[in-house]
Write a protein that holds these residues in place. Structure first.
Motif, PDB file in Angstrom:
ATOM      1  N   THR A 370     -10.522   6.708  48.112  1.00 23.34           N
ATOM      2  CA  THR A 370      -9.587   6.390  47.034  1.00 23.34           C
ATOM      3  C   THR A 370     -10.197   5.197  46.311  1.00 23.34           C
ATOM      4  O   THR A 370      -9.732   4.069  46.447  1.00 23.34           O
ATOM      5  N   ILE A 376      -8.616   8.307  38.151  1.00 22.39           N
ATOM      6  CA  ILE A 376      -7.288   8.852  37.837  1.00 22.39           C
ATOM      7  C   ILE A 376      -7.094   8.910  36.320  1.00 22.39           C
ATOM      8  O   ILE A 376      -6.550   9.879  35.790  1.00 22.39           O
ATOM      9  N   ASP A 381      -3.816  13.036  38.257  1.00 19.16           N
ATOM     10  CA  ASP A 381      -3.396  12.927  39.663  1.00 19.16           C
ATOM     11  C   ASP A 381      -3.802  14.108  40.531  1.00 19.16           C
ATOM     12  O   ASP A 381      -3.735  14.014  41.758  1.00 19.16           O
ATOM     13  N   GLY A 461      -6.606  10.041  42.993  1.00 22.01           N
ATOM     14  CA  GLY A 461      -5.411  10.675  42.441  1.00 22.01           C
ATOM     15  C   GLY A 461      -4.696  11.613  43.386  1.00 22.01           C
ATOM     16  O   GLY A 461      -3.482  11.482  43.625  1.00 22.01           O
ATOM     17  N   THR A 465       1.475  12.410  46.201  1.00 24.22           N
ATOM     18  CA  THR A 465       2.275  13.005  45.141  1.00 24.22           C
ATOM     19  C   THR A 465       3.710  12.517  45.240  1.00 24.22           C
ATOM     20  O   THR A 465       4.221  12.307  46.345  1.00 24.22           O
TER      21      THR A 465
END
Length: 492
Positions: A370, A376, A381, A461, A465
């Protein structure tokens, strides 16, 4: 939840809910579906007419039946155009069907779906993956679980007999994805560097893998100054994890998977401010989570490749011992780094991890991290960035990702952008100009791999969620696990 694969015709199946996958060109009803419609007194066609069901991808509908058949409810899931159908189509369709069955409190679900690519094994695996991942519900940190456990206890895959091996593969992959989801979703006071090391120990103990955890003094002896520079401000000691799967026979390939393992990132002295998303920095170990999830799956699937799973786990915190902007760190390959931003710490930990991986003499290295908000901004995403100068390895990862249903987009390794990383006082700085930030991050990492084929995956991304989508539920997604497993297993 238990899966059952059988050749029982859908007209003979009995249970709580039968859900059928229909493509856009499967209407009007013919053959078996026309016979089913007749048996239920036209209610299937009524359902199609009432909701104007056209087979559009993701559309669902369900109705209650009277007597005369062996199930109480009959549902539909749209599959889109039949000529565009893939295993991912079936994963998502099975997820929609499973959620529909759960909502309808159906303990026994029958799924009738087309065979994709004339491959019953692939079809069964995709359906099992989609349904199980959609029904995974993480309520570990809720005092009262209002959502309740999944009510779907049995899922019957109709027309798919003798697919037990495919169901076992799906189970192993889902085990890995769920592990990664739960690691990412847990807060930083629960998942620490020690927790990641313990998770690796649990996998090793359960499946006979080898584990080496290097403590701080051992990392110092190996000259891991970049990694330890990040770790030194935390009260929690760093843990350098090296987990190894070895096949029973001579390995056909020797691979390394490196995952960024920052269990919390405060930004260091360049502290993340308001609106920075600091409260979400528990997800900054999403690469390590995917690495450990892949390890759990691969340990069960037992491929013929030797795989090394590596993470330089740490926290990036603030104290009187914290690295400062302007400090110069020396990585384990001797290269020096001027720290111009303490919030660009992940690449520092990966630097020493990549050097360690290459020294193992592997045939290929894949790292997941990440790493950048810039990725992003570029890809959103849902799509991760893929960086590599090795065409064969980049192609293999892209092929694996397509089969796994995970989205990557290859971005350039524009060498002239490295000019922005040049330092007056050291070999390089750890960040460059704002434009092309994900590219300069990849170019930084490139300095720590010499000749081994290498791919960098920026997954900033897709590891999280906020909403239900496909077979993902809000929280950690376990992104990357399926691609890694598919890559290690090789083309199907």
């Amino acid at each position: 939840m238990k899966f059952h694969a059988s050749n029982l015709p859908l007209l003979d199946w009995s249970g709580d809910a039968l859900i059928i996958g229909l493509s856009e060109d499967a209407l009007p009803l013919t053959g078996t579906l026309a016979e089913l419609n007749s048996r239920v007194s036209g209610l299937l066609q009524d359902l199609i007419d009432d909701v104007e069901f056209t087979g559009k991808d993701g559309a669902t509908a369900i109705t209650r039946l009277g007597g005369g058949v062996g199930f109480r409810k009959l549902g539909l899931v749209g599959l889109g155009a039949s000529n565009a159908m893939t295993a991912e189509t079936l994963r998502r369709a099975a997820a929609a069907a499973a959620r529909l069955a759960k909502k309808e409190k159906s303990a026994a679900l029958g799924l009738s779906m087309p065979i994709v690519h004339n491959d019953p094994a692939l079809t069964a695996q995709a359906l099992a993956e989609g349904a199980r991942l959609a029904l995974h519900h993480d309520s570990r940190f809720k005092s009262e679980d209002k959502n309740g456990k999944a009510t779907v206890e049995h899922i019957h895959l109709l027309g798919l007999a003798d697919q037990e091996s495919s169901l076992q593969t799906a189970q192993a992959i889902c085990d890995g994805v769920i592990l990664a989801r739960e690691l990412v979703s847990a807060p930083a006071n629960i998942v620490t560097p020690e927790t990641l090391a313990q998770t690796a120990q649990d996998i090793a103990a359960a499946h006979g893998l080898e584990l080496e955890v290097l403590e701080q003094a051992q990392c110092e002896a190996l000259g891991m100054g970049a990694y330890l520079g990040v770790a030194r401000a935390s009260d929690l000691p760093p843990k350098f994890i090296h987990l190894t799967y070895r096949p029973a026979g001579t390995p056909t390939r020797k691979l390394a998977i490196v995952g960024k393992g920052l269990t919390f990132d405060s930004g260091g002295l360049n502290i993340k401010g308001a609106g920075s998303g600091i409260e979400m920095m528990k997800i900054d170990m999403g690469g390590a989570a995917a690495m450990l999830g892949a390890a759990k799956a691969i340990a069960q699937l037992k491929p013929d490749a030797e795989v090394h799973f590596i993470s330089a786990a740490a926290e990036n915190m603030i104290s009187g011992n914290a690295m400062r902007p302007g400090d110069i760190l020396t990585a384990s390959n001797g290269k020096t780094i001027e720290v111009n931003n303490t919030d660009a710490e992940g690449r520092l930990t990966l630097a020493d991890a990549l050097v360690f991986a290459e020294k193992l003499g592997v045939d290929a290295i894949v790292d997941l991290a990440t790493l950048t908000g810039a990725c992003i901004i570029a890809l959103g995403d849902d799509i991760a960035g893929l960086f590599s100068e090795n065409e064969e390895l980049a192609g293999a990862i892209a092929t694996a990702a397509k089969a796994a249903g995970e989205k990557f987009w290859r971005l350039p390794m524009e060498e002239k952008y490295f000019d922005g990383l040049k330092s007056i006082v050291a070999d390089m700085k750890n960040t460059g100009p704002r434009p092309g930030g994900s590219i300069t991050a990849a170019l930084f990492l490139k300095q720590f791999v010499t000749t081994t084929p290498w791919v960098h995956l920026d997954v900033a991304g897709p590891v999280w969620t906020e909403k239900e989508s496909g077979y993902n539920n809000p929280g950690g997604t376990g992104f990357g696990v399926r691609t890694l497993v598919q890559w290690v297993l090789g083309p199907s």
